[in-house]
Structure formats: structure tokens, C-alpha cells
Write an enzyme that holds these catalytic residues in place. Structure first.
Site, mmCIF file in Angstrom:
data_model
loop_
_atom_site.group_PDB
_atom_site.id
_atom_site.type_symbol
_atom_site.label_atom_id
_atom_site.label_comp_id
_atom_site.label_asym_id
_atom_site.label_seq_id
_atom_site.Cartn_x
_atom_site.Cartn_y
_atom_site.Cartn_z
ATOM 1 N N LYS A 32 18.052 7.433 -6.382
ATOM 2 C CA LYS A 32 17.099 7.605 -7.263
ATOM 3 C C LYS A 32 15.861 6.864 -7.050
ATOM 4 O O LYS A 32 15.922 5.527 -6.641
ATOM 5 C CB LYS A 32 17.556 7.521 -8.634
ATOM 6 C CG LYS A 32 18.453 8.577 -8.836
ATOM 7 C CD LYS A 32 18.388 9.292 -10.216
ATOM 8 C CE LYS A 32 17.210 9.399 -10.819
ATOM 9 N NZ LYS A 32 17.208 9.868 -12.172
ATOM 10 N N SER A 76 17.920 3.271 -9.564
ATOM 11 C CA SER A 76 18.919 3.300 -10.718
ATOM 12 C C SER A 76 20.118 2.292 -10.252
ATOM 13 O O SER A 76 20.464 2.303 -9.221
ATOM 14 C CB SER A 76 19.449 4.807 -10.579
ATOM 15 O OG SER A 76 20.894 4.646 -11.272
ATOM 16 N N HIS A 121 -1.409 24.628 -21.113
ATOM 17 C CA HIS A 121 -0.109 25.359 -21.700
ATOM 18 C C HIS A 121 0.868 24.644 -20.672
ATOM 19 O O HIS A 121 2.096 25.451 -20.892
ATOM 20 C CB HIS A 121 0.184 26.454 -22.287
ATOM 21 C CG HIS A 121 -0.888 27.025 -23.048
ATOM 22 N ND1 HIS A 121 -0.929 26.804 -24.390
ATOM 23 C CD2 HIS A 121 -2.336 27.577 -22.922
ATOM 24 C CE1 HIS A 121 -2.007 27.574 -25.009
ATOM 25 N NE2 HIS A 121 -2.457 27.964 -23.947
ATOM 26 N N GLU A 179 6.330 5.407 -16.978
ATOM 27 C CA GLU A 179 7.213 5.631 -18.075
ATOM 28 C C GLU A 179 6.989 4.477 -19.395
ATOM 29 O O GLU A 179 6.785 4.733 -20.502
ATOM 30 C CB GLU A 179 8.598 5.886 -17.896
ATOM 31 C CG GLU A 179 9.016 7.149 -17.400
ATOM 32 C CD GLU A 179 10.606 7.089 -16.840
ATOM 33 O OE1 GLU A 179 11.083 8.233 -16.788
ATOM 34 O OE2 GLU A 179 10.957 6.145 -16.446
#
Ligand code: ARG
Length: 462
Positions: free
Chosen positions: A283, A277, A156, A290
Site C-alpha cells: 500500500k 501501511s 455529481h 487525508e
């Protein structure tokens, strides 16, 4: 030269129809398979005395030239030719004349396309197996280096029990092993030649389907021609196999995204396989995992799309079936690049052992061990032990420490039967190593699993 096969239709189809009807712009990918199939077919025709030796030589020479022209980009693709099969045959006949017109004897585009597409699927199925094997090898290296790296195991997405990072990698190795076996099973099931089935009913010519099957690397010819020209199970299977593979890739990538966040900090992807970024200079984004997660969607779409195309089709060939190819090409290419880049990203990532091990000190990961201790050493029933452990965990929470850091004195307050052995049970590394049952997470069991997979790879023949 005008259209090759106008038959009873007039040779003047509308330009719009040509555009709509054509598959040439995408099925030209099958040019090598088409030529390979044609050479096998022509060789068989000659062996059966249906064409002459001279005609066969002309056909083989002409096809070699067509291949060269395609590979050198001098071949002129014209959608009025409809598809790669007609385009190649037309050009062949331009080059060699009358012998070219004999190539299509005892053959139809229906068995021709079924053959070309099957050859493509079989070849790529093997190639994907090889790429998955490489990924497994990389994962095994990571597992090897981390069989004693403590990691919080989750259920979980909550801390559950301590495991080791190598063991976690091996879970993915097991998934990818199943993927390889799935591709391999499909390969075997579909390794039969469609060539010679002709339009739907076979042919009156005395052809030799065993000959062409053997020449093209198949185990045998397919048994029923009507089925064969209608069958795209081999395409569905590779789409399903790729979908399952991408599900596994996507789950791993989801973990990479989580693990590389500041909240987890378990790994860093190398700069080579991260992006920045356009506005936030600090970043480092996990675009690779992804995008891999995202690409899973289109691969599922391709599977559903072909299932839907096929579901209502009467036998045998219907033009709907021309819609079978683009999705397969897309899924194969997506899976191919996905495996290559995932392999690189995994091979170059850094594992932050300290962060993983410190992460185990949060969430009272050895609570199950304490309950087991109370059962085994203090003669309690498991439900009683479970309750007392719960109370001890609550006490640890109150004092703001982890269960693994509690002192013997603090523990004894909860139950006087507890003795100093308990500290060994609460030790996180001991907790991990205690799970030595077959397939469990102990270091020994992890190493056994690594050995098992390495041996499997050694004996596995793609
Ligand atoms: N381009 C067609 C396809 O991809 C080839 C088969 C055409 N056969 C036919 N009878 N129209 O499906």
C-alpha cells in the site's frame, strides 16, 4: 520576588486558582510582540516626558535581556505570574529595579493583550498570504504544463464534459486568490493600534497614541477605547479566513485522494509525500491530503469556539476573553504547515496524462456537442436535438462504445440530416476547445487565464 500585582487581593492565591487562571503556558508565544509593544510604549512615555531618558534606556536594555533569556530558554516561567505580560514585567523589574515599575504607567493589561494579540494576527496574516502565493505559483506551473491534457469534467461526480487538467487547477488558483484577498482585506480593516486604550476608558496621562501606532506599523490608533479592549473581530476574521482557506484545501485534497485511487489513477503522489501501511506491504496511502482534509475540522471548531465565547460578553474586558488565544494559535499553525506540505505534495505529484485522456472516452462526454451540432448544422430546436442525442447515446451504450467513437453510418441511422461534419463535433479535444467563451476551458482560454493570474501575482504586493 512575589506577585507583581496583588492589589487588593491577598498575595496568597490558591495553587489551584493559579493553575486555572493562568494563560502563561500558551500566551508565552506572544513574548516578542509584548516586548515590541512595551518598547513602543516606553518610548512614547519618554517622548511625552512621563519617564526620563535614563529610565527609557534601562527599560529597553532590560527588555532586550528578557528577550534573550526567553530565546535561550533560561527564562523561568512560573504560572503564578499568570500571563506573559506579568512575567516579563516582573523579570524586567528584577533586572533593572525601579525603572521597571514605571513601564505600566498609562497602560493596562487590557490594551496590552489586545495589542500583542493583534500584532500576532497581523504578522501571521501576511505570512499566510505569502504561503498561499507560493501554492498558487505551483498550481500555475501544473496548469501551464497541462493546458492541453484532456480530463473528464464532472458534475455529481459523473462524467460531464471534457475539460483540461490545467483548467481544473486554475479553479483552485481562483479560490486561493480570493483567500489572499480576504486576508489582505482583514489586515487593512484591523491595522489600528489598541495601545493607550488602557483598561477601558483611556487615561488621564498626556499620551500620544499616534506615536505608538506609527512605531508599531499601524495606520492609526483605534477610535474608541471601550470598543478596542472588548474587540476580538480581528481574531474572528483570521479564524474565518483560515476556515475558508482550509475548505478550499480540503476540497482539493478530496480530489487528490480520489485521483490517486486505482479507480481513477489520474495522479500519483510522490513517495516522499505518501505513507505505507503497517500491515499491507503493497500500500501507498494518501495520508497527506487525508490529514489536511481532517485538519479542516479543528479549524472550523476554533472559529465556532471563539464566536461562542464572545457572543454574550458585556463590555469591556472579561476574563472569558483569555480563551481567545489557543484556537487562533492552533488555526494559524495548522494553516501554516498545511500550506507548506500541500505545496510540496502538489509540486512532486505525477500527472498521468494517458489515464486522464482515456477517462474522457467513458461517459459520452461529447453528448452536449452532438446536441449543439444538431441545432447549429441541422436546423433543429434544442429540445428535439436533446432527444435525438439521447437516443444515439442509448444506441452507443448498447453497442458498448463511447459516443466519440461512433461512425458516421451509425449516427445517420438516428437522423438522416447528420453529415460527416458531425465527427469533428464528437472529437473530445474539439469539444474541449469549443468552449472558448470567456473563462471557459478551451486551450486558448486556459492560457489566457494563466496569463491573467501570473500578471496578478507580478503586481501583487504582500
Ligand atoms: N491573560 C489575560 C488575557 O489573555 C490578559 C488580560 C488580563 N486583564 C485583566 N484585566 N485580567 O486575556
Amino acid at each position: 520576588m512575589g506577585k507583581l500585582a496583588t492589589g487588593r487581593a491577598s498575595s496568597k492565591s490558591s495553587k489551584l486558582l493559579d493553575e486555572f487562571n493562568a494563560s502563561l503556558m500558551f500566551d508565552k508565544k506572544l513574548y516578542a510582540e509584548d516586548i515590541e509593544g512595551s518598547i513602543a510604549h516606553a518610548s512614547m512615555l519618554q517622548a511625552q516626558d512621563i519617564i526620563s531618558q535614563r529610565e527609557l534606556h534601562q527599560i529597553i536594555g532590560g527588555l532586550a535581556q528578557v528577550k534573550k533569556e526567553i530565546e535561550e530558554s533560561s527564562f523561568v516561567f512560573d504560572i503564578a505570574d499568570e500571563d506573559i505580560h506579568m512575567a516579563i514585567e516582573k523579570r524586567l523589574t528584577e533586572i533593572i529595579g525601579d525603572a521597571g515599575k514605571k513601564l505600566h504607567t498609562a497602560r493596562s493589561r487590557n490594551d496590552q493583550v489586545a495589542l500583542d494579540f493583534r500584532l500576532y494576527v497581523q504578522k501571521n496574516s501576511k505570512n499566510l498570504e505569502k504561503l498561499i502565493l507560493k501554492l498558487i505559483e505551483t498550481l500555475l506551473d501544473i496548469a501551464d504544463a497541462n493546458s492541453s491534457t484532456l480530463l473528464p469534467g464532472f458534475t455529481h461526480l459523473q462524467h460531464a464534459q471534457p475539460i483540461n487538467f490545467g483548467y481544473h487547477m486554475l479553479a483552485y488558483v481562483a479560490m486561493f486568490q480570493r483567500d489572499i484577498l480576504r486576508f489582505s482585506d482583514s489586515f487593512k480593516r484591523n491595522n489600528f493600534s489598541p495601545l493607550g486604550c488602557a483598561a477601558l476608558a483611556g487615561t488621564p496621562y498626556k499620551i500620544d497614541r499616534d506615536y505608538t501606532a506609527k512605531k508599531l506599523g499601524f495606520d492609526a490608533p483605534t477610535v474608541n477605547c471601550l470598543d478596542t479592549v472588548s474587540d476580538r473581530d480581528f481574531a474572528l476574521e483570521i479564524l474565518f479566513n483560515i476556515s475558508t482557506l482550509m475548505t478550499h484545501i480540503s476540497r482539493l485534497c478530496e480530489e487528490l485522494v480520489l485521483w490517486s485511487s486505482s479507480e481513477f489513477g489520474f495522479i500519483s503522489l510522490s513517495d516522499e509525500y505518501s505513507t505505507s501501511s503497517s500491515i499491507m506491504p503493497q500500500k501507498k496511502n494518501p495520508d497527506v491530503p487525508e490529514l489536511l482534509r481532517g485538519k479542516t475540522g479543528r479549524v472550523y471548531g476554533n472559529l465556532i469556539s471563539l464566536l461562542t465565547v464572545l457572543k454574550g460578553l458585556p463590555l469591556a474586558y472579561n476574563k472569558d476573553m483569555q480563551e481567545d488565544k489557543e484556537g487562533v494559535f492552533d488555526s494559524v499553525e495548522t494553516a501554516t504547515i498545511s500550506l507548506r506540505i500541500l505545496n510540496e505534495a502538489m509540486a512532486t505529484m505525477s500527472v498521468h496524462i494517458d489515464v486522464m485522456e482515456n477517462g474522457c472516452k467513458v461517459g459520452h462526454l461529447s453528448a452536449t456537442d452532438l446536441a449543439d451540432y444538431l441545432v447549429r448544422e441541422c436546423d433543429m430546436a434544442f429540445r428535439d436535438a436533446y432527444k435525438i442525442t439521447g437516443a444515439i447515446v442509448a444506441q452507443a451504450e448498447k453497442s458498448g462504445i463511447d459516443l466519440s467513437e461512433m461512425s458516421l453510418e451509425e449516427l445517420k441511422v438516428a437522423d438522416s440530416r447528420i453529415n460527416e461534419n458531425v465527427l469533428e463535433f464528437l472529437n473530445l479535444r474539439n469539444s474541449m476547445n469549443a468552449r472558448a467563451s470567456y473563462g471557459g476551458t478551451s486551450i486558448k482560454s486556459t492560457k489566457d487565464q494563466i496569463k491573467y493570474f501570473k500578471k496578478w501575482i507580478e503586481n501583487y504586493d504582500v
